[in-house]
Design a protein around this motif. Structure first.
Motif, short mmCIF file in Angstrom:
data_model
loop_
_atom_site.label_atom_id
_atom_site.label_comp_id
_atom_site.label_asym_id
_atom_site.label_seq_id
_atom_site.Cartn_x
_atom_site.Cartn_y
_atom_site.Cartn_z
N SER A 112 -7.47 5.93 -0.22
CA SER A 112 -7.52 5.06 0.84
C SER A 112 -6.15 4.52 0.73
CB SER A 112 -8.92 3.61 0.08
OG SER A 112 -9.07 3.30 -0.79
N ASP A 113 -5.99 2.92 1.22
CA ASP A 113 -4.88 2.35 1.48
C ASP A 113 -4.30 1.97 0.06
OD1 ASP A 113 -4.49 2.85 4.03
OD2 ASP A 113 -4.82 1.04 4.92
N ASP A 114 -5.23 1.59 -0.54
CA ASP A 114 -4.82 0.74 -1.60
C ASP A 114 -4.77 2.22 -2.70
OD1 ASP A 114 -7.11 1.92 -2.21
OD2 ASP A 114 -7.75 0.56 -3.06
N LYS A 163 0.79 8.89 6.55
CA LYS A 163 -0.23 8.97 5.94
C LYS A 163 -1.09 9.87 5.52
CE LYS A 163 -1.80 4.44 5.93
NZ LYS A 163 -2.79 3.47 6.41
N LYS A 164 -1.68 9.89 7.20
CA LYS A 164 -2.42 11.19 7.04
C LYS A 164 -1.89 12.78 6.69
CE LYS A 164 -4.96 9.55 11.46
NZ LYS A 164 -5.16 9.93 12.52
N CYS A 204 -1.58 12.82 2.32
CA CYS A 204 -3.35 12.77 1.63
C CYS A 204 -3.44 14.19 2.13
CB CYS A 204 -4.32 11.72 2.88
SG CYS A 204 -4.14 9.71 2.63
N SER A 205 -3.46 14.93 3.62
CA SER A 205 -3.26 16.21 3.80
C SER A 205 -2.75 17.18 2.46
CB SER A 205 -3.10 16.67 4.75
OG SER A 205 -2.94 17.76 5.14
N VAL A 206 -1.75 16.47 2.93
CA VAL A 206 -0.66 17.58 1.28
C VAL A 206 -1.98 17.49 0.20
CG1 VAL A 206 1.17 17.51 0.74
CG2 VAL A 206 1.60 17.18 2.33
N LEU A 207 -1.99 15.97 -0.45
CA LEU A 207 -2.12 15.68 -2.20
C LEU A 207 -3.99 16.76 -2.01
CD1 LEU A 207 -1.76 12.50 -2.11
CD2 LEU A 207 -0.69 14.04 -3.32
N GLU A 208 -4.72 16.82 -0.71
CA GLU A 208 -5.52 17.17 -0.40
C GLU A 208 -5.50 18.44 -1.03
OE1 GLU A 208 -7.44 15.56 3.27
OE2 GLU A 208 -8.48 13.50 1.62
N GLN A 209 -5.11 19.19 -0.31
CA GLN A 209 -4.42 21.07 -0.34
C GLN A 209 -4.44 20.82 -1.98
OE1 GLN A 209 -1.39 22.79 1.69
NE2 GLN A 209 -2.09 22.07 3.67
#
Length: 108
Positions: A6-8, A41-42, A45-50
């Motif tokens: 999340s943003d935090d 941001k999206k 997040c996508s790179v990190l989830e992968q």
């Protein structure tokens, strides 16, 4: 592995390991999700989830980085309404997606 992005969330991304310690190769990047425009941001997040799908929590990965193997260290610090915490994920460099390497090198 379900980690709140999340943003935090504050993400610290570093490349570590190898036989010789060369500070320039370590490089560390700090990303505060709240400070990024929505499209970036999206993407982050996508790179990190992968990448997290290919890694292991630090305590479960004692052999990552052995010998001359470099690895990425991702630390995510988060605080939500119901909990706060920090998690560290280690990903061997050879298994890291190219997008993670780009995020580490260029911040995007």
């Amino acid at each position: 592995m379900n980690i709140p992005l999340s943003d935090d969330a504050i993400i610290e991304l570093a490349r570590e390991g190898g036989i010789a310690f060369i500070p320039g190769l370590r490089g560390e990047r700090r990303i505060a999700l709240a400070q990024l425009p929505e499209p970036q941001k999206k993407h982050v997040c996508s790179v990190l989830e992968q990448a997290m799908a290919r890694g292991k929590p630090e305590e479960e990965a004692p052999r990552i980085g052995g010998g001359d193997q470099r690895y990425f260290r991702i630390q995510i610090t988060y605080s939500t309404q119901h909990n706060a915490g920090s998690i560290v994920i280690l990903i061997p460099e050879a298994e890291a997606p190219p997008e993670l390497q780009s995020l580490w090198k260029e911040g995007n």
